[in-house]
Design an enzyme around this catalytic site. Structure first.
Site, mmCIF file in Angstrom:
data_model
loop_
_atom_site.group_PDB
_atom_site.id
_atom_site.type_symbol
_atom_site.label_atom_id
_atom_site.label_comp_id
_atom_site.label_asym_id
_atom_site.label_seq_id
_atom_site.Cartn_x
_atom_site.Cartn_y
_atom_site.Cartn_z
ATOM 1 N N CYS A 2 -6.016 10.568 -10.846
ATOM 2 C CA CYS A 2 -5.578 9.656 -12.150
ATOM 3 C C CYS A 2 -4.228 9.405 -12.050
ATOM 4 O O CYS A 2 -3.546 9.792 -11.308
ATOM 5 C CB CYS A 2 -6.374 10.516 -13.190
ATOM 6 S SG CYS A 2 -7.966 10.848 -12.959
ATOM 7 N N ARG A 27 -4.191 3.915 -9.118
ATOM 8 C CA ARG A 27 -4.641 5.575 -8.946
ATOM 9 C C ARG A 27 -5.936 5.757 -9.457
ATOM 10 O O ARG A 27 -6.755 6.576 -9.272
ATOM 11 C CB ARG A 27 -3.608 6.403 -9.678
ATOM 12 C CG ARG A 27 -2.425 6.382 -8.964
ATOM 13 C CD ARG A 27 -1.367 7.207 -9.857
ATOM 14 N NE ARG A 27 -1.724 8.977 -9.387
ATOM 15 C CZ ARG A 27 -1.269 9.447 -8.648
ATOM 16 N NH1 ARG A 27 -0.478 8.953 -7.903
ATOM 17 N NH2 ARG A 27 -1.558 10.755 -8.407
ATOM 18 N N TRP A 73 -9.738 8.076 -12.455
ATOM 19 C CA TRP A 73 -10.787 8.017 -11.478
ATOM 20 C C TRP A 73 -11.729 9.302 -11.474
ATOM 21 O O TRP A 73 -11.483 10.170 -11.412
ATOM 22 C CB TRP A 73 -10.026 7.910 -9.999
ATOM 23 C CG TRP A 73 -10.781 7.823 -8.884
ATOM 24 C CD1 TRP A 73 -11.204 6.543 -8.545
ATOM 25 C CD2 TRP A 73 -11.450 8.613 -8.146
ATOM 26 N NE1 TRP A 73 -12.199 6.801 -7.311
ATOM 27 C CE2 TRP A 73 -12.168 8.015 -7.122
ATOM 28 C CE3 TRP A 73 -11.560 10.095 -7.930
ATOM 29 C CZ2 TRP A 73 -13.223 8.641 -6.201
ATOM 30 C CZ3 TRP A 73 -12.441 10.650 -7.202
ATOM 31 C CH2 TRP A 73 -13.058 10.174 -6.249
ATOM 32 N N ASN A 99 -4.855 14.907 -14.399
ATOM 33 C CA ASN A 99 -5.042 14.500 -12.723
ATOM 34 C C ASN A 99 -5.364 15.837 -12.108
ATOM 35 O O ASN A 99 -4.421 16.482 -12.064
ATOM 36 C CB ASN A 99 -3.834 13.839 -12.408
ATOM 37 C CG ASN A 99 -3.962 13.137 -11.013
ATOM 38 O OD1 ASN A 99 -5.059 13.235 -10.404
ATOM 39 N ND2 ASN A 99 -2.936 13.242 -10.333
ATOM 40 N N GLY A 100 -6.385 15.699 -11.640
ATOM 41 C CA GLY A 100 -6.918 16.857 -10.569
ATOM 42 C C GLY A 100 -8.241 17.334 -11.049
ATOM 43 O O GLY A 100 -9.005 16.607 -11.588
ATOM 44 N N GLU A 486 -9.712 0.487 12.186
ATOM 45 C CA GLU A 486 -8.742 0.054 10.956
ATOM 46 C C GLU A 486 -9.389 -1.472 10.441
ATOM 47 O O GLU A 486 -9.431 -1.721 9.409
ATOM 48 C CB GLU A 486 -6.945 0.012 11.365
ATOM 49 C CG GLU A 486 -6.395 -0.511 10.097
ATOM 50 C CD GLU A 486 -6.625 0.367 8.925
ATOM 51 O OE1 GLU A 486 -7.013 1.405 8.690
ATOM 52 O OE2 GLU A 486 -5.943 -0.295 8.028
ATOM 53 N N LYS A 490 -10.822 -2.109 6.743
ATOM 54 C CA LYS A 490 -10.127 -2.840 5.803
ATOM 55 C C LYS A 490 -11.416 -3.925 5.247
ATOM 56 O O LYS A 490 -11.355 -4.025 3.926
ATOM 57 C CB LYS A 490 -9.455 -3.855 6.478
ATOM 58 C CG LYS A 490 -7.997 -3.280 6.784
ATOM 59 C CD LYS A 490 -6.976 -2.947 5.533
ATOM 60 C CE LYS A 490 -7.258 -1.621 5.140
ATOM 61 N NZ LYS A 490 -6.408 -0.530 5.514
ATOM 62 N N GLU A 493 -13.739 -1.832 2.788
ATOM 63 C CA GLU A 493 -13.212 -1.271 1.517
ATOM 64 C C GLU A 493 -13.036 -2.232 0.695
ATOM 65 O O GLU A 493 -13.093 -2.060 -0.602
ATOM 66 C CB GLU A 493 -12.084 -0.432 1.688
ATOM 67 C CG GLU A 493 -10.861 -1.013 2.002
ATOM 68 C CD GLU A 493 -9.522 0.235 2.208
ATOM 69 O OE1 GLU A 493 -9.759 1.294 1.546
ATOM 70 O OE2 GLU A 493 -9.011 -0.212 3.088
ATOM 71 N N HIS A 509 -24.092 1.791 24.434
ATOM 72 C CA HIS A 509 -24.537 3.194 24.273
ATOM 73 C C HIS A 509 -25.447 3.085 22.974
ATOM 74 O O HIS A 509 -25.562 4.341 22.342
ATOM 75 C CB HIS A 509 -23.692 4.252 24.590
ATOM 76 C CG HIS A 509 -23.085 4.254 25.831
ATOM 77 N ND1 HIS A 509 -23.712 4.501 27.298
ATOM 78 C CD2 HIS A 509 -21.938 3.732 26.212
ATOM 79 C CE1 HIS A 509 -23.139 4.625 28.099
ATOM 80 N NE2 HIS A 509 -21.844 3.948 27.862
ATOM 81 N N LYS A 608 -6.000 4.670 -4.884
ATOM 82 C CA LYS A 608 -4.762 4.627 -3.796
ATOM 83 C C LYS A 608 -4.547 5.842 -3.533
ATOM 84 O O LYS A 608 -4.423 6.188 -2.332
ATOM 85 C CB LYS A 608 -3.742 3.993 -4.616
ATOM 86 C CG LYS A 608 -2.700 3.660 -3.463
ATOM 87 C CD LYS A 608 -2.917 2.698 -2.477
ATOM 88 C CE LYS A 608 -1.694 2.414 -1.673
ATOM 89 N NZ LYS A 608 -2.307 1.833 -0.314
#
Ligand code: M6R
Length: 613
Positions: A2, A27, A73, A99-100, A486, A490, A493, A509, A608
């Site tokens: 947050c 955030r 968040w 936050n946490g 990567e 991208k 997300e 395979h 983020k």
């Protein structure tokens, strides 16, 4: 995850807080809220973004020269108005932002309920404000003392700011494993999860350390004590180097696009003063002090998450290839829970854009406690990881605001490349001429990034062709395999298309079963070594009618003839190719997300900076 903001001073708090929350929205953006002190405490909170909060508060009494704000968040409790912060104590006297995660909230809540406390939300945070209330009212304590005693009973991570209606000129803030910065202005103070809301008001900041409590009032200024009640008599004041322009979109539609386009400059910034091809040297200040230990290391462990983990994989390839030290790359979240073998001979490199990722931080703390040398590759200056490492190097990419990491990735890869080269030079594991050749080529990379960016219109065209596919595969070999991972991340997300990255040869395979005429397969085929093998992999995809989008080296004729679409990047030395080949993949995901009308900078469910485990 947050974002928190606080203000006390002579200005109206609300506009400062709301602007600050917008800077911190990367955030988390599930809900937003403010509490303003103006004789009484007024609290406004709303599900959704900061803009929804502004709409909601239209016409409300927003005056007050002290206040706190939060952008959430969600961890405990769904995103709704009630679970939004700030939370109030039962007696209405206290209000808190957090936050946490308070891990032992359940037993504390049960005990408080027995004392008659009634909870209205599903959050762990509300438990904390009730706990402070309980302690404060039992022993008639000052706010800071009640906060201190409450925090000594709490297990978990927190950055909090608390206000008390009966002490209307004071804010109390504290941190443990979640960042908190205090800005010191002229007769005013700011609090925030990072420096971005503060920089336009003051450049003077104090980074709170774990288990520190800041008491801020206009008459007594900033006072810091620890949870064990020791006074911190002269906290270190840092001068911010951040510039406001770095926090604006600068004419781009999204921060992500701006950040993709910044990469020529950010890679150059990362290299500045560290590499000189003409004079033939590489110098990483961070490793100098521990040069002996690092060059003699029998193995290196890299811990990271997400995109930073992908750059760690490239680091593995680079360090093993050039410096001949065995490297293991670990998901930070798994590392600490699987009882890994670590000892004082190990070098543990943590890679993190934010420097605040809880899993990476916790993995580092464990490795440090077992005697390993801890090295940080971090973007955010003054962040928690940067501060707990023995040594480290900043990547100097500037603020990365888009949730999808782009310029931090290339910065991390550039840094790891310099590190591998510096160790290789010291150990003599590559020839002088190859070392010089790599330096010469490395210096050309920023200019070549600009060349790659010219493919943007072509990538946009290709994006149109594949934007409605529900799935995509990304394939690569050697240095291009982590780039494939990567690229897939991208796409997932920000456009919510299911995508997987695979070593190209591994495809047969299993994943090959997925390929038909509807499956886009992005192949990073810039390898010089094993080129024929990747040609065969492309043939295998085409034989099953997959749609091949190939990233190739300019002048490539063979793959260009087979693939449906080819994107050319300039030729370079193989260890340097990830710095170029990832850029078309970043652009591809960006354009597809825009075409699918997704919120590129704030994708759903993400934040983020992941400061919870
Ligand atoms: O700040 P960090 O580099 O430690 O963050 C790690 C991941 O959370 C991050 O890379 C995430 O995967 C990004 N959203 C990727 O674009």
């Amino acid at each position: 995850m947050c974002g928190i903001v606080g203000y006390i001073g002579k200005q109206e708090a609300y506009p400062i807080i709301v602007k600050g929350l917008k800077r911190l929205e990367y955030r988390g953006y599930d809900s937003a809220g403010v509490a303003l002190m103006n004789g009484t405490l007024n609290v406004y909170k709303k599900k959704g973004k900061v803009a929804d909060l502004e709409h909601y508060t239209d016409g409300a009494n927003l005056s007050g020269k002290m206040g706190i704000g939060h952008t959430r968040w969600a961890t405990h409790g769904e995103p709704n108005d009630v679970n939004a912060h700030p939370h109030r104590s039962g007696n209405g006297r206290l209000t808190i932002i957090h936050n946490g995660i308070i891990e032992n909230y359940a037993p504390i809540k049960a005990a408080l309920q027995k004392e008659g406390h009634v909870f209205v939300s599903d959050t762990d945070t509300e438990v904390l404000v009730h706990l402070i209330e309980e302690i404060q009212s039992k022993d008639d304590l000052a706010l800071e003392e009640a906060v201190r005693v409450a925090l000594s009973k709490v297990v978990g991570a927190y950055a909090i700011v608390v206000m008390d209606a009966q002490e209307p000129n004071k804010m109390v803030a504290a941190r443990k494993a979640s960042p908190l910065v205090v800005g010191i202005g002229d007769g005013e103070y700011f609090l925030a999860s990072d420096a971005t809301p503060i920089v336009e008001h003051t450049k003077q900041v104090v980074y709170l350390n774990d288990e520190e409590i800041a008491v801020i009032s206009l008459d007594k200024g900033l006072k810091i004590r620890t949870i064990s009640n020791e006074e911190i008599s002269s906290p270190t004041i840092h001068e911010l180097e951040l510039k406001i322009e770095q926090l604006e979109k600068g004419g781009y539609d999204y921060f992500m696009l701006k950040e993709i386009y910044e990469q020529s400059g950010t890679i150059a910034d990362c290299m500045r003063g560290r590499l000189n091809a003409e004079e033939g040297w590489i110098k990483l200040g961070g490793i100098d002090e521990y040069k002996n230990r690092i060059t003699k290391a029998e193995r290196i462990l890299i811990v990271a998450c997400g995109t930073s983990w992908h750059s760690g994989l490239i680091g593995e390839y680079l360090i093993e290839d050039l410096a001949r030290i065995p490297v293991e790359v670990e998901y930070a979240s798994e590392f600490r829970y699987r009882n890994p073998v670590i000892n004082e001979n190990d070098i543990v490199i943590a890679i993190s854009q934010s420097g605040e990722t809880a899993d990476t931080l916790a993995a580092l703390e464990m490795a440090k406690s077992r005697g390993a040398l801890i090295y940080g590759i971090v973007n955010v200056v003054g962040s928690s990881i940067a501060r707990i490492t023995h040594a480290g190097s900043y990547i100097h990419a500037g603020p990365e605001i888009g949730v999808a990491s782009t310029k931090a990735f290339t910065g991390q890869v550039a840094l790891l490349t310099m590190m591998a080269l510096a160790i290789a030079k010291e150990k003599g594991t590559i020839s002088e001429s190859y070392f010089q050749q790599l330096l010469n080529e490395f210096e050309q990379i920023p200019a070549k990034v600009n060349e790659v960016l010219k493919c943007d219109p072509q990538v946009k065209y290709i994006s149109k062709e594949i934007k409605d596919s529900p799935n995509a595969l990304y394939l690569g070999r050697g240095y291009s395999f982590p780039v494939a991972l990567e690229g897939a991340l991208k796409l997932k997300e920000i456009s919510y298309i299911h995508a997987e990255g695979y070593p190209a040869a591994e495809m047969k395979h299993g994943p090959i079963a997925l390929i038909d005429e509807n499956m886009p397969v992005v192949v990073i085929a810039t390898n010089k070594s094993a080129y024929e093998k990747i040609v065969s992999n492309v043939q295998e995809v085409k034989a099953r009618k997959g749609i091949v989008i190939a990233v190739v080296t300019e002048g490539d004729k063979v793959i260009s003839d087979i693939a449906d679409y080819t994107i050319e990047i300039p030729d370079t030395e193989e260890p340097l190719t990830p710095l170029l080949s990832v850029i078309p993949l970043q652009l591809l995901s960006y354009h597809i997300a825009v075409m699918r009308e997704c919120n590129v900078d704030q994708p759903r469910n993400l934040a983020k900076s992941v400061t919870v485990e």
